[in-house]
Design a protein around this motif. Structure first.
Motif, mmCIF file in Angstrom:
data_model
loop_
_atom_site.group_PDB
_atom_site.id
_atom_site.type_symbol
_atom_site.label_atom_id
_atom_site.label_comp_id
_atom_site.label_asym_id
_atom_site.label_seq_id
_atom_site.Cartn_x
_atom_site.Cartn_y
_atom_site.Cartn_z
ATOM 1 N N ALA A 48 0.813 -1.216 0.000
ATOM 2 C CA ALA A 48 0.000 0.000 0.000
ATOM 3 C C ALA A 48 0.846 1.266 0.000
ATOM 4 O O ALA A 48 0.302 2.365 0.103
ATOM 5 N N THR A 49 2.162 1.149 -0.138
ATOM 6 C CA THR A 49 3.022 2.322 -0.214
ATOM 7 C C THR A 49 2.944 2.934 -1.610
ATOM 8 O O THR A 49 2.454 2.312 -2.555
ATOM 9 N N THR A 50 3.468 4.167 -1.734
ATOM 10 C CA THR A 50 3.405 4.853 -3.031
ATOM 11 C C THR A 50 4.179 4.101 -4.095
ATOM 12 O O THR A 50 3.746 4.016 -5.253
ATOM 13 N N GLN A 51 5.323 3.527 -3.727
ATOM 14 C CA GLN A 51 6.162 2.756 -4.634
ATOM 15 C C GLN A 51 6.420 1.379 -4.034
ATOM 16 O O GLN A 51 6.338 1.198 -2.809
ATOM 17 N N PRO A 52 6.716 0.364 -4.871
ATOM 18 C CA PRO A 52 7.058 -0.948 -4.310
ATOM 19 C C PRO A 52 8.185 -0.824 -3.288
ATOM 20 O O PRO A 52 9.193 -0.151 -3.522
ATOM 21 N N THR A 91 3.179 -7.738 1.184
ATOM 22 C CA THR A 91 2.612 -9.057 1.438
ATOM 23 C C THR A 91 2.912 -9.982 0.259
ATOM 24 O O THR A 91 2.725 -9.594 -0.903
ATOM 25 N N ILE A 92 3.392 -11.203 0.566
ATOM 26 C CA ILE A 92 3.624 -12.202 -0.471
ATOM 27 C C ILE A 92 2.282 -12.768 -0.936
ATOM 28 O O ILE A 92 1.398 -13.057 -0.132
ATOM 29 N N SER A 120 3.985 -6.480 -7.607
ATOM 30 C CA SER A 120 5.377 -6.523 -8.047
ATOM 31 C C SER A 120 5.886 -7.958 -8.046
ATOM 32 O O SER A 120 5.339 -8.833 -7.377
ATOM 33 N N ILE A 121 6.929 -8.200 -8.846
ATOM 34 C CA ILE A 121 7.770 -9.383 -8.631
ATOM 35 C C ILE A 121 8.975 -8.860 -7.851
ATOM 36 O O ILE A 121 9.784 -8.086 -8.390
ATOM 37 N N TRP A 122 9.043 -9.255 -6.585
ATOM 38 C CA TRP A 122 9.915 -8.586 -5.614
ATOM 39 C C TRP A 122 10.848 -9.596 -4.955
ATOM 40 O O TRP A 122 10.418 -10.698 -4.587
ATOM 41 N N CYS A 123 12.109 -9.212 -4.819
ATOM 42 C CA CYS A 123 13.092 -10.052 -4.137
ATOM 43 C C CYS A 123 13.198 -9.587 -2.686
ATOM 44 O O CYS A 123 13.693 -8.477 -2.422
ATOM 45 N N VAL A 124 12.727 -10.419 -1.747
ATOM 46 C CA VAL A 124 12.752 -10.010 -0.339
ATOM 47 C C VAL A 124 14.168 -10.063 0.232
ATOM 48 O O VAL A 124 14.477 -9.400 1.221
ATOM 49 N N ALA A 125 15.048 -10.853 -0.380
ATOM 50 C CA ALA A 125 16.417 -10.960 0.132
ATOM 51 C C ALA A 125 17.195 -9.677 -0.098
ATOM 52 O O ALA A 125 17.962 -9.225 0.777
ATOM 53 N N PHE A 126 16.996 -9.033 -1.263
ATOM 54 C CA PHE A 126 17.753 -7.829 -1.589
ATOM 55 C C PHE A 126 16.854 -6.587 -1.698
ATOM 56 O O PHE A 126 17.315 -5.539 -2.141
ATOM 57 N N ALA A 127 15.587 -6.723 -1.292
ATOM 58 C CA ALA A 127 14.641 -5.603 -1.373
ATOM 59 C C ALA A 127 14.701 -4.958 -2.756
ATOM 60 O O ALA A 127 14.833 -3.742 -2.900
ATOM 61 N N ALA A 128 14.597 -5.799 -3.780
ATOM 62 C CA ALA A 128 14.720 -5.332 -5.171
ATOM 63 C C ALA A 128 13.419 -5.593 -5.931
ATOM 64 O O ALA A 128 12.810 -6.665 -5.809
ATOM 65 N N ASP A 129 13.031 -4.610 -6.711
ATOM 66 C CA ASP A 129 11.828 -4.699 -7.547
ATOM 67 C C ASP A 129 12.243 -5.143 -8.940
ATOM 68 O O ASP A 129 12.978 -4.445 -9.635
ATOM 69 N N PHE A 130 11.782 -6.314 -9.378
ATOM 70 C CA PHE A 130 12.130 -6.815 -10.702
ATOM 71 C C PHE A 130 11.158 -6.304 -11.779
ATOM 72 O O PHE A 130 11.457 -6.353 -12.966
ATOM 73 N N GLY A 131 9.997 -5.848 -11.366
ATOM 74 C CA GLY A 131 8.988 -5.346 -12.293
ATOM 75 C C GLY A 131 7.686 -5.149 -11.553
ATOM 76 O O GLY A 131 7.368 -5.905 -10.626
ATOM 77 N N ASN A 132 6.908 -4.138 -11.924
ATOM 78 C CA ASN A 132 5.691 -3.853 -11.176
ATOM 79 C C ASN A 132 4.595 -3.306 -12.081
ATOM 80 O O ASN A 132 4.845 -2.905 -13.218
ATOM 81 N N VAL A 133 3.388 -3.249 -11.538
ATOM 82 C CA VAL A 133 2.261 -2.594 -12.172
ATOM 83 C C VAL A 133 1.446 -1.939 -11.062
ATOM 84 O O VAL A 133 1.335 -2.490 -9.965
ATOM 85 N N PHE A 134 0.902 -0.750 -11.331
ATOM 86 C CA PHE A 134 0.171 -0.001 -10.310
ATOM 87 C C PHE A 134 -1.333 -0.241 -10.425
ATOM 88 O O PHE A 134 -1.871 -0.438 -11.527
ATOM 89 N N ILE A 135 -2.009 -0.222 -9.306
ATOM 90 C CA ILE A 135 -3.459 -0.416 -9.241
ATOM 91 C C ILE A 135 -4.120 0.952 -9.426
ATOM 92 O O ILE A 135 -3.817 1.898 -8.693
ATOM 93 N N PRO A 136 -5.014 1.110 -10.396
ATOM 94 C CA PRO A 136 -5.633 2.424 -10.629
ATOM 95 C C PRO A 136 -6.475 2.881 -9.452
ATOM 96 O O PRO A 136 -7.044 2.073 -8.706
ATOM 97 N N ALA A 137 -6.540 4.201 -9.291
ATOM 98 C CA ALA A 137 -7.459 4.759 -8.309
ATOM 99 C C ALA A 137 -8.887 4.606 -8.833
ATOM 100 O O ALA A 137 -9.111 4.419 -10.032
#
Length: 907
Positions: A331-335, A340-341, A377-394
């Protein structure tokens, strides 16, 4: 209770005028110009308000393979545009790869919660290659436009006074605590551009949109908007003014060059309705765009939110090399960490495996819904890295998740034709999945939907989805068939979003192999606009289907196969799969034989040649499409009763076109105004103002020369295929053989007359076209010398126009309808002495041609000759037109009426 409802559209004010005062477009506060780096990116950015950025004269060549608008955030450590920036939607709210732009004005809106003050730059960024094509830098201390207080009304007469007056935006004033006794005989809100209030000004509607004299105000807060194209920057004061006695009751001055928000264009209509409980827009599946491509080869097709917990991710690619990567939401502005997994498509929370283009369906865990998150997002929890994301429209509104029926695989199927199956499944209480499987070629579509009639399968009024592949991607588009005609200005066979509706169909998946195309999409049952019909799950409904070609604009053209008889389906029936598999199309071992077009004889004539213009069938595979290489709607122009001949004309010779192609604006299928242009496509009325600037009209401009006066029309005459014609009539070896099956049917009325004189400014090749529809006409070749003698330069120019017209002796003031068979038409109703020839690179021989216009059974032939002496002058449309030629349409028309009146007098 009765209330005033304003129907509002989103657009910026334009350049125009109001009562003679220039209203210069106000785009907002200037930010900066683009720094051009690649692909011709250029333009200037303006802040329309805190979230809208207007790009003026924006240009981009559209050649980048994966380009989007990106913004850099101030909380980012990047010092220049970068792949970690935030991707934003284009001016249409789309996540599609950017198209070509040529000096256009567009408006971009930042995501909810983000303002211009939060960003450092706007970039045109290529995701695939990580390249900045050009960007606009936001000045460090830039302030966005805001409402401005401008003071209080002066107190001069009739108890006028107020609290603070605020300019809310470029057209809107908020007047707090307004007082006025209402006793002025003609008191109005009044604005002007003189130094002080004067009689030179304009009325401003009151808070209810009324221009009646003002009533009394006793301390109310009042909001008013400037009329027409006027903006606050065009005026210097706002007054309560008496127009009867030219008296100022009180006013407030407006400072110059205010930096205020740009007003969204005012309502296009106002409707008074009785207040009733409103029904919110029906929930529907929503396309939210692709994954951004940041690391580990992550990419996808357009992701769809099916319901409040479910995502469908098509064509997912990920190399599987992340040490601890998961589907991840937050729910943050950016990944960011702390999200939550989300379990994968198998319900597992193990680290993600490799994906190679699979379609994946995932569901949010526990009580979490899409309304609780801002990104996936496809997110790496080990390195806190964003591999790719999409935003949910308001303002997202999707169906509620239900436990049963999660699978989107159809459980019903019916064979509609040997080349088309339709399968479907009732997914939940609001949506249905449909899958069309067809044997169609590249550049073809398949369509399926509800009939326009409740008692039979009818195309007119039908609500269908048109499915096809384009650029190797599946598409499903809602269409409304308002008329049996090519789409023009929202009328005809049009996508919903061109007919005051919206596209509710969302593609889930698609594949094309071995000549078989399969496209699955989801759409709601209920109406989201007037162009939609409601799908019932418990009663039989009539349906329609079709297969046909796409035209070069990507729109559905006239079908080649369609519903035969009446077909009904019950969508909520007990599941039953009744479709045999379609047989794959074998790979051709021998190239298919090319279609040989008919050889159409060209037309050429002597001075004052008269050409008739009518409508007729396009002639199947050997006709219009084979001749021009363009997709036809099924009809085309017939010149001198011949399918789209090429016409040869000589410069400085006047030609007359007698037009019988329809003039009924309520029936677009029978209205085809004629004009001459350098545009090989036609359909001028469908173009935007910018597109109209790119083409030139050489004939067909009525006096005034404005765009709305393009196109000459007349009564409707159509060559129609006989009911007894064989089904393969269009396979005839020649057009002459095909034409034996045609009958001319004319409606009552008068022809339109177009006179045209090509001159030295006319290009060597122009086209005769239809104003309202594309792909109806063909070529006119303009040559310097066809052997026709011209007046000498030293003598005054004499223009002689002869029209030999066969006119019915009328009982009424209109010509009666005509029906005439093709096999006898030329011998009985036309006098033609023309030299015609097959297509050739050599100059065609000169011929003399006169056409009689068949208009009814009892005819009187009248020949009209008009001779005018004067100098020829060059016109703005590239033609040399004498004074007589300019008035010729009116003169001939009046003469025809006179002939009819005389005939009535002596009957």
């Amino acid at each position: 209770m009765t209330v005033l409802i304003f129907l509002t559209i989103t657009a910026l004010t334009g350049i125009s005028s109001f009562h003679g005062v220039s209203a210069v477009t106000y785009y907002g506060k200037e930010i900066n110009s683009f720094n051009t780096l690649a692909h011709e990116v250029a333009g200037t950015a303006y802040a329309a308000d805190s979230r809208r950025i207007v790009l003026v004269d924006f240009t981009y060549d559209g050649q980048g393979p994966d380009a989007f608008f990106y913004v850099g955030l101030k909380n980012s450590s990047a010092t220049a545009p970068h792949g970690t920036d935030l991707r934003i939607q284009d001016e249409l709210g789309s996540w599609n790869v950017l198209r070509r732009y040529t000096s256009e004005t567009i408006t971009l809106t930042l995501p909810e919660g983000l303002t211009i003050s939060d960003i450092k730059w706007l970039s045109v960024w290529c995701r695939q290659f990580g390249v900045d094509f050009g960007h606009v830098l936001i000045p460090q201390n830039f302030t966005v436009p805001r409402p401005v207080d401008i003071g209080l009304f002066s107190q001069l007469a009739h108890s006028v006074r107020s609290g603070q007056v605020t300019v809310l935006d470029s057209k809107t004033f908020l007047i707090r605590s307004l007082y006025y006794d209402g006793q002025g005989p003609a008191g109005f809100f009044w604005v002007g551009s003189s130094t002080t209030p004067s009689s030179v000004g304009f009325k401003v509607p009151d808070e209810n949109g009324s221009l009646e004299r003002l009533k009394a105000y006793n301390g109310q807060n009042v909001t008013i908007r400037l009329p027409g194209d006027l903006t606050v920057r065009d005026i210097k004061w706002l007054s309560i003014w008496c127009t009867a006695f030219v008296v100022n009751f009180g006013h407030v001055n407006i400072p110059v060059n205010l930096d205020i928000p740009v007003y969204m264009e005012p309502p296009t209509m106002t409707t008074v309705v009785t207040m009733v409980p409103t029904t919110p827009k029906a929930p529907m599946a929503t396309n939210i765009g692709e994954f951004s491509r940041l690391q580990h080869n992550v990419r996808s097709g357009n992701i769809t939110i099916i319901d409040s917990k479910t995502f469908v991710i098509p064509d997912l690619v990920y190399d599987g090399q992340g040490p601890a990567a998961f589907f991840y939401v937050g729910a943050t502005t950016q990944p960011a960490a702390g999200g939550t997994i989300v379990p994968d498509e198998n319900g597992s929370t193990s680290k993600l495996k490799r994906y190679n283009g699979q379609q994946v369906t995932i569901r949010l865990p526990g009580n979490l819904t899409v309304y609780d998150i801002k990104w996936l997002s496809i997110w790496c929890v080990a390195f806190a890295a964003d591999f790719g994301n999409v935003f949910i429209p308001a303002n997202l509104r999707v169906p509620e998740y239900r436990v049963q029926g999660d699978d989107l695989t159809p459980d019903n199927c019916e064979r509609l034709h040997d080349n088309l199956n339709v399968a479907w499944k009732v997914v939940n209480s609001t949506h249905m999945v449909t899958e069309l499987t067809g044997k169609i070629s590249n550049g073809q579509y398949m369509a399926f939907g509800l009939s326009g009639s409740n008692v039979y399968s009818g195309m007119i009024g039908a609500d269908v989805t048109v499915a096809y592949f384009s650029n190797n991607a599946p598409n499903a588009v809602d269409y409304f068939l308002s008329a049996y005609a090519q789409c023009s200005n929202g009328v005809g066979a049009c996508p919903d979003d061109r007919s005051q509706g919206q596209n509710d169909a969302v593609v889930i998946s698609g594949e094309a192999a071995n000549g078989i195309v399969r496209i699955r999409y989801i759409r709601p049952y209920t109406q989201s606009s007037s162009t939609d019909k409601t799908i019932s799950t418990n009663v039989e409904q009539f349906i329609v289907w079709a297969i046909g070609p796409l035209n070069p604009d990507g729109l559905a053209s006239k079908h080649t196969l369609r519903t035969s008889g009446n077909v009904k389906l019950t969508f909520g029936r007990t599941p039953s799969m009744n479709c045999p598999a379609l047989t794959p199309v074998p790979q051709a071992t021998v190239p298919p034989t090319a279609v040989v077009p008919w050889t159409i004889k060209n037309l050429t004539g002597a001075p004052s040649t008269t050409f008739s213009v009518r409508i007729g069938p396009a002639g199947g595979t050997r006709g219009y499409t084979a001749i021009t290489g363009r997709v036809s709607w099924g009809i085309a122009y017939y010149i001198n009763d011949t399918l789209i001949p090429e016409i040869y004309v000589q410069r400085n010779v006047t030609y007359t076109f007698v037009i019988e192609a329809g003039n009924n604006p309520s029936n677009p299928a029978k209205r085809h105004p004629f004009y001459i242009t350098d545009d090989p496509v036609g359909g001028y009325i469908q173009y935007s103002p910018e597109e109209r600037q790119a083409v030139k009209v050489y004939g067909g401009v009525l006096p005034g020369g404005h765009a709305q006066f393009v196109g000459i029309d007349g009564r409707y005459c159509e060559w129609m295929l006989d009911a007894t014609a064989p089904s393969n009539a269009s396979d005839a070896a020649t057009f002459e053989e095909y034409s034996k099956y045609l009958t001319l049917v004319c409606e009552p009325g008068q022809p339109g007359i177009l006179t045209w004189t090509p001159d030295r400014n006319t290009p060597d090749t122009v086209y005769y076209q239809c104003l309202t529809h594309r792909y109806l006409g063909w070529k006119i070749h303009v040559e310097d010398d066809l052997g026709i003698p011209l007046p000498t330069a030293s003598m005054p120019t004499t223009t002689t126009t002869t029209a030999s017209v066969s006119v019915t002796s009328p009982i009424s003031s209109t010509v009666s309808s005509t029906t005439m068979h093709r096999s006898t038409s030329l011998s009985t109703t036309s006098s033609v002495a023309a030299t015609s020839h097959a297509p050739s690179t050599t100059r065609p021989p000169v011929s003399a041609l006169t056409t009689h216009i068949p208009t009814g059974p009892a005819t009187t032939t009248t020949t009209t000759t008009t001779t005018t002496t004067g100098s020829s002058t060059g016109s703005t449309d590239g033609s040399s037109v004498s004074g007589a030629a300019r008035v010729m349409p009116v003169a001939v028309f009046l003469l025809l009426i006179l002939v009819q009146l005389l005939a009535v007098r002596f009957i």
